[in-house]
Design a protein around this motif. Structure first.
Motif, PDB file in Angstrom:
ATOM      1  N   ASN A  94      53.294  52.261  22.786  1.00  0.00           N
ATOM      2  CA  ASN A  94      54.386  52.285  21.827  1.00  0.00           C
ATOM      3  C   ASN A  94      54.962  53.686  21.890  1.00  0.00           C
ATOM      4  O   ASN A  94      54.292  54.655  21.555  1.00  0.00           O
ATOM      5  N   VAL A  95      56.214  53.790  22.344  1.00  0.00           N
ATOM      6  CA  VAL A  95      56.884  55.085  22.494  1.00  0.00           C
ATOM      7  C   VAL A  95      58.095  55.078  21.569  1.00  0.00           C
ATOM      8  O   VAL A  95      59.082  54.393  21.844  1.00  0.00           O
ATOM      9  N   ASP A  96      57.989  55.805  20.465  1.00  0.00           N
ATOM     10  CA  ASP A  96      59.057  55.849  19.455  1.00  0.00           C
ATOM     11  C   ASP A  96      59.546  54.451  19.087  1.00  0.00           C
ATOM     12  O   ASP A  96      60.744  54.181  18.995  1.00  0.00           O
ATOM     13  N   GLY A  97      58.616  53.515  18.917  1.00  0.00           N
ATOM     14  CA  GLY A  97      58.946  52.159  18.491  1.00  0.00           C
ATOM     15  C   GLY A  97      59.221  51.176  19.614  1.00  0.00           C
ATOM     16  O   GLY A  97      59.352  49.985  19.373  1.00  0.00           O
ATOM     17  N   GLU A  98      59.319  51.662  20.840  1.00  0.00           N
ATOM     18  CA  GLU A  98      59.555  50.773  21.982  1.00  0.00           C
ATOM     19  C   GLU A  98      58.208  50.386  22.594  1.00  0.00           C
ATOM     20  O   GLU A  98      57.402  51.263  22.911  1.00  0.00           O
ATOM     21  N   ASN A  99      57.962  49.092  22.759  1.00  0.00           N
ATOM     22  CA  ASN A  99      56.686  48.601  23.284  1.00  0.00           C
ATOM     23  C   ASN A  99      56.796  48.246  24.759  1.00  0.00           C
ATOM     24  O   ASN A  99      57.694  47.505  25.161  1.00  0.00           O
ATOM     25  N   VAL A 100      55.872  48.789  25.535  1.00  0.00           N
ATOM     26  CA  VAL A 100      55.806  48.537  26.972  1.00  0.00           C
ATOM     27  C   VAL A 100      54.346  48.282  27.312  1.00  0.00           C
ATOM     28  O   VAL A 100      53.451  48.921  26.754  1.00  0.00           O
ATOM     29  N   SER A 101      54.093  47.354  28.220  1.00  0.00           N
ATOM     30  CA  SER A 101      52.706  47.108  28.628  1.00  0.00           C
ATOM     31  C   SER A 101      52.622  46.984  30.139  1.00  0.00           C
ATOM     32  O   SER A 101      53.604  46.665  30.795  1.00  0.00           O
ATOM     33  N   CYS A 102      51.443  47.262  30.661  1.00  0.00           N
ATOM     34  CA  CYS A 102      51.198  47.072  32.087  1.00  0.00           C
ATOM     35  C   CYS A 102      49.742  46.691  32.289  1.00  0.00           C
ATOM     36  O   CYS A 102      48.878  47.006  31.474  1.00  0.00           O
ATOM     37  N   ILE A 103      49.482  46.024  33.392  1.00  0.00           N
ATOM     38  CA  ILE A 103      48.150  45.492  33.685  1.00  0.00           C
ATOM     39  C   ILE A 103      47.693  46.030  35.036  1.00  0.00           C
ATOM     40  O   ILE A 103      48.454  46.051  36.000  1.00  0.00           O
ATOM     41  N   SER A 104      46.439  46.438  35.102  1.00  0.00           N
ATOM     42  CA  SER A 104      45.881  46.960  36.347  1.00  0.00           C
ATOM     43  C   SER A 104      45.599  45.825  37.339  1.00  0.00           C
ATOM     44  O   SER A 104      45.675  44.648  36.988  1.00  0.00           O
ATOM     45  N   ASP A 105      45.229  46.211  38.531  1.00  0.00           N
ATOM     46  CA  ASP A 105      44.701  45.240  39.495  1.00  0.00           C
ATOM     47  C   ASP A 105      43.368  44.722  38.947  1.00  0.00           C
ATOM     48  O   ASP A 105      42.725  45.376  38.134  1.00  0.00           O
ATOM     49  N   GLU A 106      42.950  43.588  39.444  1.00  0.00           N
ATOM     50  CA  GLU A 106      41.657  43.031  39.032  1.00  0.00           C
ATOM     51  C   GLU A 106      40.563  43.612  39.920  1.00  0.00           C
ATOM     52  O   GLU A 106      40.742  43.779  41.114  1.00  0.00           O
ATOM     53  N   LYS A 107      39.413  43.937  39.314  1.00  0.00           N
ATOM     54  CA  LYS A 107      38.257  44.440  40.042  1.00  0.00           C
ATOM     55  C   LYS A 107      37.053  43.595  39.694  1.00  0.00           C
ATOM     56  O   LYS A 107      36.889  43.139  38.551  1.00  0.00           O
ATOM     57  N   THR A 108      36.185  43.376  40.671  1.00  0.00           N
ATOM     58  CA  THR A 108      35.003  42.540  40.464  1.00  0.00           C
ATOM     59  C   THR A 108      33.737  43.386  40.500  1.00  0.00           C
ATOM     60  O   THR A 108      33.574  44.247  41.364  1.00  0.00           O
ATOM     61  N   TYR A 109      32.838  43.103  39.543  1.00  0.00           N
ATOM     62  CA  TYR A 109      31.529  43.770  39.484  1.00  0.00           C
ATOM     63  C   TYR A 109      30.475  42.709  39.729  1.00  0.00           C
ATOM     64  O   TYR A 109      30.489  41.654  39.163  1.00  0.00           O
TER      65      TYR A 109
END
Length: 141
Positions: A126-141
């Protein structure tokens, strides 16, 4: 006579309304180079320049990092969720919330997971009320 006028009018109509076809000139190598330079459309944000979400797994230790760059000094809140794949859904197994003020924010942390599986990091900013999201690559354990 009517037939000739109708034919002439039809030919004139087709000649005026049909789209013209253009052909690219140059070698196929030039065409491939030009094509490879095409970039995908990116959303435009008022306050955010870019964001990233990263995950690394070594043994059962997971390292997560979320980062956002802003266009100007802003109030920034970051929520990072480590998620484990469960069937078709993602279940949050750990989360972090941090706030800061500046033109960028980066937060890195580690945790330990008990169960093997596929993990990802979902970061929302949340940057001054603006919402942005991002997702990483998937990793397996």
């Amino acid at each position: 006579m009517k037939y000739q006028i109708l034919t002439a009018a039809l030919l004139l109509f087709l000649g005026v309304s049909s789209p013209s076809i253009g052909y690219a000139r140059g070698s196929s190598e030039e065409s491939l180079t030009q094509y490879s330079e095409v970039q995908l459309a990116q959303p435009r944000y008022e306050n955010v320049v870019s964001c990233s979400s990263q995950i690394a797994i070594s043994g059962n230790t997971v390292t997560v990092k979320g980062k956002v760059n802003c266009k100007r000094t802003s109030t920034i809140a970051i929520t990072m969720r480590l998620q484990k794949k469960s069937g078709m859904d993602w279940e949050t197994v750990e989360s972090w919330v941090k706030t800061s003020t500046g033109n960028s924010m980066s937060y890195k942390d580690t945790c330990h997971v008990r169960d093997r599986g596929t993990y990802r990091l979902y970061s929302s900013f949340n940057v001054d009320g603006e919402n942005v999201s991002c997702i990483s690559d998937e990793k397996t354990y």
